[in-house]
Design an enzyme around this catalytic site. Structure first.
Site, mmCIF file in Angstrom:
data_model
loop_
_atom_site.group_PDB
_atom_site.id
_atom_site.type_symbol
_atom_site.label_atom_id
_atom_site.label_comp_id
_atom_site.label_asym_id
_atom_site.label_seq_id
_atom_site.Cartn_x
_atom_site.Cartn_y
_atom_site.Cartn_z
ATOM 1 N N ARG A 136 0.859 -1.173 0.000
ATOM 2 C CA ARG A 136 0.000 0.000 0.000
ATOM 3 C C ARG A 136 0.899 1.227 0.000
ATOM 4 O O ARG A 136 1.942 1.237 0.666
ATOM 5 C CB ARG A 136 -0.898 0.039 1.246
ATOM 6 C CG ARG A 136 -2.088 -0.888 1.184
ATOM 7 C CD ARG A 136 -3.106 -0.418 0.128
ATOM 8 N NE ARG A 136 -4.295 -1.252 0.088
ATOM 9 C CZ ARG A 136 -4.444 -2.318 -0.703
ATOM 10 N NH1 ARG A 136 -3.481 -2.690 -1.531
ATOM 11 N NH2 ARG A 136 -5.575 -3.006 -0.687
ATOM 12 N N GLU A 179 -3.432 7.558 -4.336
ATOM 13 C CA GLU A 179 -3.871 7.092 -5.659
ATOM 14 C C GLU A 179 -5.173 7.768 -6.055
ATOM 15 O O GLU A 179 -6.033 7.955 -5.198
ATOM 16 C CB GLU A 179 -4.060 5.566 -5.620
ATOM 17 C CG GLU A 179 -2.737 4.848 -5.430
ATOM 18 C CD GLU A 179 -2.876 3.343 -5.277
ATOM 19 O OE1 GLU A 179 -3.933 2.785 -5.631
ATOM 20 O OE2 GLU A 179 -1.921 2.726 -4.804
ATOM 21 N N HIS A 222 -1.278 0.270 -9.938
ATOM 22 C CA HIS A 222 -1.887 -0.683 -8.998
ATOM 23 C C HIS A 222 -2.440 -1.915 -9.731
ATOM 24 O O HIS A 222 -3.647 -2.170 -9.739
ATOM 25 C CB HIS A 222 -2.987 -0.014 -8.172
ATOM 26 C CG HIS A 222 -3.215 -0.704 -6.854
ATOM 27 N ND1 HIS A 222 -3.456 -0.040 -5.679
ATOM 28 C CD2 HIS A 222 -3.226 -2.014 -6.531
ATOM 29 C CE1 HIS A 222 -3.610 -0.912 -4.689
ATOM 30 N NE2 HIS A 222 -3.476 -2.124 -5.182
HETATM 31 C C1 GLV Z 1 -5.223 -5.084 -3.894
HETATM 32 O O1 GLV Z 1 -4.423 -4.228 -3.718
HETATM 33 C C2 GLV Z 1 -5.883 -5.799 -2.844
HETATM 34 O O2 GLV Z 1 -5.746 -5.430 -1.677
HETATM 35 O O3 GLV Z 1 -6.574 -6.764 -3.138
#
Ligand code: GLV
Length: 317
Positions: free
Chosen positions: A237, A266, A284
């Site tokens: 993250r 983001e 991402h």
């Molecule tokens: C993606 O980042 C998730 O947490 O599934």
């Protein structure tokens, strides 16, 4: 029929199955802000949310008194966008989608390790620019990956999947930092501190969960432990990394490069990162394969169905 809000379009087959069991609304207007999350909590029996939908303590507080929702079946393993304590207090169950995205996310970590070390982004841009002059013995020289040391920060499911790829696929030496003691069934050495791990690694890969416990775990002090020749990769993250500190470390040449799939705010990516050729920046994509996104949708729905049938969702958090 219970009402179900699916906050973003997901695999059609999953939506079709949901429609057989629930009165389904699929939102097409992007991530829910706090006000929209509050309204959704008041309007639907169950919600299938995902990253970016702000189910904060404020959203739960705002919905209190008129709360309808009883189940948040999150699409995603990470649920740092949901205040789980506030949900519990409001009597709302929360589930997530672990395991099904482990391999896809580990593959993206390898993509970033390789692309950053081997300057694949720069090379791609050069070919597309039309300015490539042909093979040159000294052109775009990168860093060898095979046989180097990877330092995994957070040796959970995804961290281990990355470590396995590094060890078995690339003959890498694996060191790792993890809050609790962790034994794995392949060669890997747990080091006592984050700084030890960052300092020993040629490639640092962050694979911790997000949330308050890990926010800015990677700060300027942690980055300063890295070798100037080493590369930093984050697939966890954005908030785990103090982004301005990372930019400063890259600009100062304190580290050799960064491969990032996630960002603090983001979809905002700092211009400073975009301006640096030794950064590889992905939007991402960790779990972004057809198969994985289908499996995530199915698992999120299965958890909601379990709740609807009066059973405990298999992936409760
Ligand atoms: C993606 O980042 C998730 O947490 O599934």
């Amino acid at each position: 029929m219970k009402t179900l809000l699916i906050t973003r379009p997901i695999a059609e087959a999953v939506i079709d199955q949901a429609r057989e069991l629930f009165d389904v609304t699929v939102s097409e207007t992007g991530a829910l802000d706090e006000a929209a999350a509050e309204q959704a909590l008041q309007s639907y029996d169950a919600i299938l949310p995902t990253l970016g939908d702000l189910f904060s303590a404020q959203a739960f507080a705002g919905a209190a008194g008129n709360m309808r929702c009883k189940m948040l079946g999150n699409f995603g393993v990470g649920y740092n966008h949901i205040d789980v304590a506030a949900a519990k207090q409001a009597g709302v169950l929360v589930s997530n989608t672990p395991d099904v995205l482990t391999d896809a996310t580990a593959d993206i970590a390898m993509t970033l390790i390789l692309a950053t070390a081997r300057r694949a982004g720069e090379g791609e841009r050069l070919v597309r620019s039309g300015n490539w002059g042909g093979f040159g013995p000294k052109d775009l020289l990168g860093t060898h990956v095979t046989g180097k040391t990877v330092g995994i920060v957070g040796m959970g499911r995804i961290g281990q999947a990355i470590a396995r790829r590094c060890h078995f696929g690339f003959g890498m030496n694996v060191v790792f930092y993890n809050r609790s003691a962790k034994t794995v069934d392949f060669p890997a050495t747990q080091l006592p501190t984050l700084a030890d791990t960052m300092g020993a690694a040629d490639f640092v890969v962050v694979a911790t969960p997000g949330g308050a416990a890990t926010t800015h775990l990677i700060d300027s002090a942690a980055l300063s432990a890295m070798k100037p020749s080493s590369i930093f990769v984050n697939i966890s993250r954005g908030e785990v990394v103090d982004e301005p500190a990372l930019v400063a470390a890259l600009e100062a040449g304190q580290i050799a490069g960064a491969g990032l799939d996630v960002y603090e705010n983001e979809p905002v990516v700092p211009d400073a990162l975009k301006a640096m050729d030794h950064c590889v920046l992905l939007p991402h994509l960790g779990s972004a394969t057809v198969e994985t996104r289908q499996a995530m949708g199915q698992m999120a729905l299965d958890n909601i169905i379990a709740w609807s049938n009066g059973n405990a969702p298999a992936q409760s958090v």
